[in-house]
Write a protein that holds these residues in place. Structure first.
Motif, PDB file in Angstrom:
ATOM      1  N   SER A   1      35.414  10.815  26.474  1.00 14.09           N
ATOM      2  CA  SER A   1      36.131  10.755  27.752  1.00 14.09           C
ATOM      3  C   SER A   1      37.335  11.681  27.759  1.00 14.09           C
ATOM      4  N   ARG A   2      37.864  12.008  26.586  1.00 13.21           N
ATOM      5  CA  ARG A   2      38.993  12.929  26.487  1.00 13.21           C
ATOM      6  C   ARG A   2      38.544  14.384  26.398  1.00 13.21           C
ATOM      7  N   GLY A   3      37.242  14.600  26.392  1.00 16.68           N
ATOM      8  CA  GLY A   3      36.723  15.964  26.345  1.00 16.68           C
ATOM      9  C   GLY A   3      36.746  16.578  24.965  1.00 16.68           C
TER      10      GLY A   3
ATOM     11  N   GLN B   1      31.105  15.867  22.632  1.00 18.06           N
ATOM     12  CA  GLN B   1      30.055  15.821  23.650  1.00 18.06           C
ATOM     13  C   GLN B   1      28.810  15.138  23.089  1.00 18.06           C
TER      14      GLN B   1
ATOM     15  N   ALA C   1      33.403  19.379  21.073  1.00 20.28           N
ATOM     16  CA  ALA C   1      33.331  20.197  22.287  1.00 20.28           C
ATOM     17  C   ALA C   1      33.663  21.653  21.974  1.00 20.28           C
TER      18      ALA C   1
ATOM     19  N   ASP D   1      40.453  21.573  25.966  1.00 15.89           N
ATOM     20  CA  ASP D   1      41.561  21.952  26.854  1.00 15.89           C
ATOM     21  C   ASP D   1      42.854  21.373  26.315  1.00 15.89           C
TER      22      ASP D   1
ATOM     23  N   ASP E   1      44.367  18.434  27.868  1.00 15.60           N
ATOM     24  CA  ASP E   1      43.836  17.125  27.538  1.00 15.60           C
ATOM     25  C   ASP E   1      44.688  16.426  26.490  1.00 15.60           C
TER      26      ASP E   1
END
Length: 474
Positions: free
Chosen positions: A65-67, A70, A80, A84, A87
């Motif tokens: 959910s935090r990126g 994946q 991932a 970002d 994030d």
């Protein structure tokens, strides 16, 4: 993939999910686990750590959910490709992070029937001047009845501020009443500075190792932490200079005297150089001097060299007088104090007038000064005894503590103090791992020992056991 270098410990009180999330996130953001790398399966990670699959499932869900990771159907979980940086600020403000950080603080509290909190930050109740406190409380109740029911004025009790001015003047800091405000403990002073001077995404320098409550506060506000190694004579200036080529910190938080957790003092030459860097690079130094009253003969303060130009000076009475009264203070240039008082009004209206009245009475009547003389002797004796005990069992001590009630120590041959934490439980002892005192929770061989509890029989048995265990490993 190979096993992740995680150190999950069910005995610390920190939820397993939080431990997994924070450690994997640190590995990803530090690039120790690279983009595209496959993570262990849920079943594999649970088996490696000898825990249930449920905290692993929840941890992977949070990381996704935090990126940061994946999920790929039928294949597993991968780091991932693009993490970002925004994030990181969002996750730092996650209330679940606040829970994790607060759990670290809660572990030092001791209650009847619980384990010996060997890493506690408190001095024992028996060392406090309970009689002097209760007498001052009765007196305040009789002669200052409004203090029992009214707010304190935002700047704080005038008599107490006058006492603070005299105390910091004695350290060579040229301050007057408009330079000083009273806060709800030193923690509120730090919080006000962070709220007013920083915004999400800003960078600050902190000491490594350092004060974990401060680290949690900064992370909660989405601030970037850059650790500067703490040496026996203060922050590593050479490393700080190199880091300043890469970062533009707004603030540098420094413990000058009896630094938490190493119990070392900043040397004059380091203090001078640090102030030069602050001027050259435009950052402000927050001097946390919360352990000042443990010191009988004052050493160099940054604020005395700088005279509150680029230094904000923070102190308090909670570590010595009473944790319950929650008396802290902050000294800075007049305009900054005025602005911080405005923030204090907006966030808490004012302080606790009754606590401030009691503290003012204790300082004004000399009761606190006499108590400090007794306390310093007890602390000095316990510190000497603790160092002698640890070294007698073959532990390494980080430099010779210059005072205070902490010893930063390690067992030779053990690289991660999480091992000590696990073993301590067997002896009725609770320890905080050294990773708690590092800005990003990196593994650490050192642990903080409260000298007041180092003479306990449970502690002695634990010290001896760890020495024998390390010898057997060698």
């Amino acid at each position: 993939m190979n096993a992740l270098p995680l150190h999950i410990n069910a005995g610390t009180g920190v939820p397993l999910t939080e431990q997994i999330v924070s450690q994997i996130e640190a590995l990803i953001r530090s690039r120790r686990v690279l983009a595209g790398a496959k993570l262990p399966s849920i079943r594999q990670l649970a088996a490696e750590q000898r825990i249930s699959r449920f905290p692993v499932i929840e941890a992977y869900d949070r990381l996704a959910s935090r990126g940061l990771i994946q999920p790929k159907h039928g294949s597993g979980f991968y780091v991932a490709n693009h993490v970002d940086e925004r994030d990181s600020h969002a996750s730092n403000c996650d209330p679940r992070l606040a829970e994790e950080e607060s759990n670290q603080i809660l572990q030092q509290f001791n209650y009847p029937g619980e384990t010996l909190k060997l890493s506690s930050g408190f001095i024992p109740e028996a060392w406090r001047d309970v009689d002097g406190l209760t007498q001052a409380i009765r007196q305040a109740s009789r002669i200052d009845v409004p203090s029992v029911i009214d707010y304190a004025i935002p700047h704080g009790d005038t008599t107490l501020r006058q006492q603070v001015v005299m105390r910091i003047n004695a350290l060579g800091i040229d301050a007057d009443l408009p330079n000083v405000m009273i806060t709800n403990g030193a923690s509120q002073a730090l919080d006000l500075v962070v709220r007013y001077m920083l915004k999400p995404g800003d960078t600050v320098f902190v000491e490594d190792p350092g004060y974990y409550n401060l680290f949690g506060l900064l992370k909660l506000q989405g601030v970037r932490l850059v650790g500067v190694p703490r040496l026996a004579n203060g922050p590593d200036i050479d490393v700080a200079e190199e880091l300043l080529k890469l970062h533009q910190p707004k603030l540098f938080f420094v413990n000058t005297v009896f630094q938490n957790p190493t119990a070392t003092n900043i040397a004059p030459q380091v203090a001078f150089k640090l102030l030069q860097l602050a001027t050259q690079h435009g950052f402000t130094i927050v001097e946390d001097d919360i352990y000042a009253d443990f010191q009988a003969v004052p050493t160099q303060r940054l604020a005395s060299l700088d005279q509150l130009d680029r230094v904000i000076y923070v102190g308090g009475l909670s570590k010595t007088l009473s944790s319950s009264l929650r008396i802290g203070y902050l000294a800075a240039n007049r305009e900054l104090v005025k602005n911080l008082v405005d923030v204090k009004v907006l966030t808490s209206l004012g302080g606790t007038r009754f606590a401030e009245s009691v503290a003012a009475s204790l300082l004004e009547r000399g009761t606190y000064r006499k108590y400090l003389e007794r306390l310093r002797k007890r602390v000095r004796d316990s510190l000497s005894s603790a160092v002698q005990t640890l070294e007698g069992y073959g532990w390494d001590v980080f430099d010779e503590p210059s005072g205070g009630n902490f010893v930063w120590a390690k067992v030779p041959g053990i690289d991660d103090s999480a091992v000590l934490v696990d073993e301590a439980v067997k002896f009725g002892v609770t320890l905080a791992p050294g990773s708690y005192y590092r800005p990003n929770g990196e593994a650490c061989p050192w642990v903080r020992i409260n000298s007041a509890y180092a003479g306990d029989r449970c502690a002695a048995r634990f010290f001896e056991h760890m020495t024998e265990a390390a010898t057997a490993r060698a």
